[in-house]
Write an enzyme that holds these catalytic residues in place. Sequence first.
Site, PDB file in Angstrom:
ATOM      1  N   ARG A 127      31.936  23.291  46.071  1.00  0.00           N
ATOM      2  CA  ARG A 127      33.118  22.438  46.246  1.00  0.00           C
ATOM      3  C   ARG A 127      32.636  21.000  46.348  1.00  0.00           C
ATOM      4  NH1 ARG A 127      37.892  25.294  48.172  1.00  0.00           N
ATOM      5  NH2 ARG A 127      37.368  27.483  48.513  1.00  0.00           N
TER       6      ARG A 127
ATOM      7  N   HIS B 220      33.525  14.948  46.481  1.00  0.00           N
ATOM      8  CA  HIS B 220      34.760  14.186  46.639  1.00  0.00           C
ATOM      9  C   HIS B 220      34.605  13.008  47.590  1.00  0.00           C
ATOM     10  CE1 HIS B 220      36.343  18.532  46.260  1.00  0.00           C
ATOM     11  NE2 HIS B 220      36.265  18.000  45.056  1.00  0.00           N
TER      12      HIS B 220
ATOM     13  N   LYS C 269      34.430  12.052  57.587  1.00  0.00           N
ATOM     14  CA  LYS C 269      34.595  13.495  57.760  1.00  0.00           C
ATOM     15  C   LYS C 269      33.568  13.987  58.775  1.00  0.00           C
ATOM     16  CE  LYS C 269      35.923  14.245  52.931  1.00  0.00           C
ATOM     17  NZ  LYS C 269      35.493  14.807  51.643  1.00  0.00           N
TER      18      LYS C 269
ATOM     19  N   TYR D  20      36.755  20.947  58.392  1.00  0.00           N
ATOM     20  CA  TYR D  20      36.628  19.504  58.165  1.00  0.00           C
ATOM     21  C   TYR D  20      37.583  18.786  59.116  1.00  0.00           C
ATOM     22  CZ  TYR D  20      35.582  20.707  53.175  1.00  0.00           C
ATOM     23  OH  TYR D  20      35.107  21.201  51.999  1.00  0.00           O
TER      24      TYR D  20
ATOM     25  N   ASP E  93      36.542  19.966  39.703  1.00  0.00           N
ATOM     26  CA  ASP E  93      35.201  19.560  40.143  1.00  0.00           C
ATOM     27  C   ASP E  93      34.191  19.608  39.004  1.00  0.00           C
ATOM     28  OD1 ASP E  93      36.157  19.090  42.671  1.00  0.00           O
ATOM     29  OD2 ASP E  93      35.331  20.915  43.549  1.00  0.00           O
TER      30      ASP E  93
END
Length: 181
Positions: free
Chosen positions: A59, A62, A72, A132, A168
């Site tokens: 993932r 970003h 984060k 997160y 992605d």
Amino acid sequence: MQFIETKLKGAFIIDLEPRPDHRGFFARTFCAQELENHGLKSAIAQCNLSFNYRKGTLRGMHYQTFPATETKLIRCTQGAIYDVIVDMRSESPTFLQHIGVELTAENRSALYVPEMFAHGYQALTDGAEVLYQVSEFYTPGCERGLRYDDPLLGIQWPLRVSEISAKDAAWPILQKITVGV
């Protein structure tokens, strides 16, 4: 909480300071005051949870741009992940450099990701779950991303990528960047 600064200024690994007794232990996982004492942003706008069926799932990478830049705090709550951040601050001496950290349910470490850092991870186990805490709301118009396999970045993922979203996989490759010209 123990704050371990990484080679990327403003990025920290945060370890717990367990207080054990006969029942187990107690530890603080978040403290706005302690974050602020280290010069870190402590606001939380959203908490997100991701679950990954298969090891090798990737993932990321970003980040969000102004006016919705975000910090984060990433923690693996089940299984294990290899978490990577890339410094996207063009004025930074570590621009486009990255680090990778193994976060596991067993080590209970967290990674503090500053504003303008791209973030992504690869599940190292089946059933990896990631929590997160994010300082800004998701803002689609400010979302950006990097290719996980961009040759300019040279990120070495520990496993073959078994799953990745179409979005992605489609982020553009960075062009050669000349800094200071």
